[in-house]
Scaffold this motif. Sequence first.
Motif, PDB file in Angstrom:
ATOM      1  N   HIS A 120     -43.358 -18.487   4.338  1.00 15.56           N
ATOM      2  CA  HIS A 120     -44.178 -19.663   4.657  1.00 15.56           C
ATOM      3  C   HIS A 120     -43.419 -20.984   4.461  1.00 15.56           C
ATOM      4  O   HIS A 120     -43.514 -21.902   5.290  1.00 15.56           O
ATOM      5  CB  HIS A 120     -45.423 -19.627   3.761  1.00 15.56           C
ATOM      6  N   HIS A 124     -42.466 -24.246   6.944  1.00 17.05           N
ATOM      7  CA  HIS A 124     -42.647 -25.701   6.803  1.00 17.05           C
ATOM      8  C   HIS A 124     -41.361 -26.448   7.169  1.00 17.05           C
ATOM      9  O   HIS A 124     -41.406 -27.508   7.781  1.00 17.05           O
ATOM     10  CB  HIS A 124     -43.058 -26.056   5.367  1.00 17.05           C
ATOM     11  N   ASP A 311     -50.699 -26.531   6.983  1.00 19.91           N
ATOM     12  CA  ASP A 311     -50.472 -25.167   7.450  1.00 19.91           C
ATOM     13  C   ASP A 311     -50.844 -24.969   8.930  1.00 19.91           C
ATOM     14  O   ASP A 311     -51.906 -25.382   9.374  1.00 19.91           O
ATOM     15  CB  ASP A 311     -51.258 -24.182   6.568  1.00 19.91           C
TER      16      ASP A 311
HETATM   17 ZN    ZN Z   1     -48.148 -24.517   3.533  1.00 18.12          ZN
END
Ligand code: ZN
Length: 343
Positions: A120, A124, A311
Amino acid sequence: MYGNFKIKENPIILGIESSCDETAAAVIYGRKLLSSVIISSATEQAKYGGVVPEIASRAHTEAVDEAVERALTQAGIRLEELDAVAVTYGAGLLGALLVGLSFAKSLAYSLNIPLIAVNHIRGHLAASYLCDETLEPPYITLLASGGHTAILYTKNYTEFEVLGGTSDDAAGEAFDKVARILGLPYPGGPNIQRLAENGNPVIPFPQALVKNTCKLQFSYSGLKTAVINYCHNAEQKGGKINPADVAASFQRSAIEPLVKKTVECAVSRGADTVTAGGGVAANDYLRTALASACSKAGLKLILPEKKFCTDNAAMIAAEGLIQYRTGNFADMSINACARIALK
Ligand code: ZN
Ligand code: KG4
């Protein structure tokens, strides 16, 4: 038999993200973003003051099919045209991650295309590649999310060096905690920002930086305690605080050191480009301050749109493309990971 994939120069990749309370799907073609869909359970979570893992998993189960279908439709791409599926396998809530991962596995298997397991946080970092198709390493990144706060030097597409981090809370975590102190609802960061717009940063809270050390280290616990003490002292004296001034003062102390140190790192490393990522990079105070500091220092700033800082699945597809090009594919036994170290 699963395997024996056809590899393309510019693949069409479906990204899937389900690590927290956003069920997201996106489609890219090479570095071009074709669609990005986010279905959030934040309103449902707000009733409980934060993310409830069980509710998040159920919400992903209900939304993942719709998110993928809408992403494909918006992109004008049929399932059979996909060249790979990239999915977040960690870090995050285990039950939540498993929903996206299982969905992605089934899809990759049935279409016989590569499955790409994405960290994850690397997602980003990769978001910037989509907002400027000419971006190439090396560059400096300010990463500030709910779980991480760091300044990174990206050497090439797959390797980065951590130049500094936090010794306690992450910046986003501090925004969320201070929001709770001020009685603001979840999610804390955007609500602090909104409140701060009506206040003045007149309270001299300490900066979120560890001083007198040769290492570059941020720290949010001292700042958080200072906000708690300020509010308690006022209450004990029977006085009233001005919540908007508290929010504005906290925001300045939380963000100023991040901006200052990011620019210093770029200058000392001789990097001419700065990027930013993570939910806190959606903060307007940070965006304005970073833009002005970079411009003064003659640095190029690549700042993803706010919806690509928090997100989303476009960033997962973008990191998926990097791994696709290095042939880093996952096999069907890959499991979800609640924690993954930044390095
Ligand atoms: Zn995140
Ligand atoms: O990157 P993200 O969406 O999820 C993680 O990977 O952690 O970051 C979420 C964090 C939360 O702590 C949230 O309060 C913070 O980012 N955040 C903000 C803003 N929008 C989201 N913090 C300050 N200002 C904002 N506008």
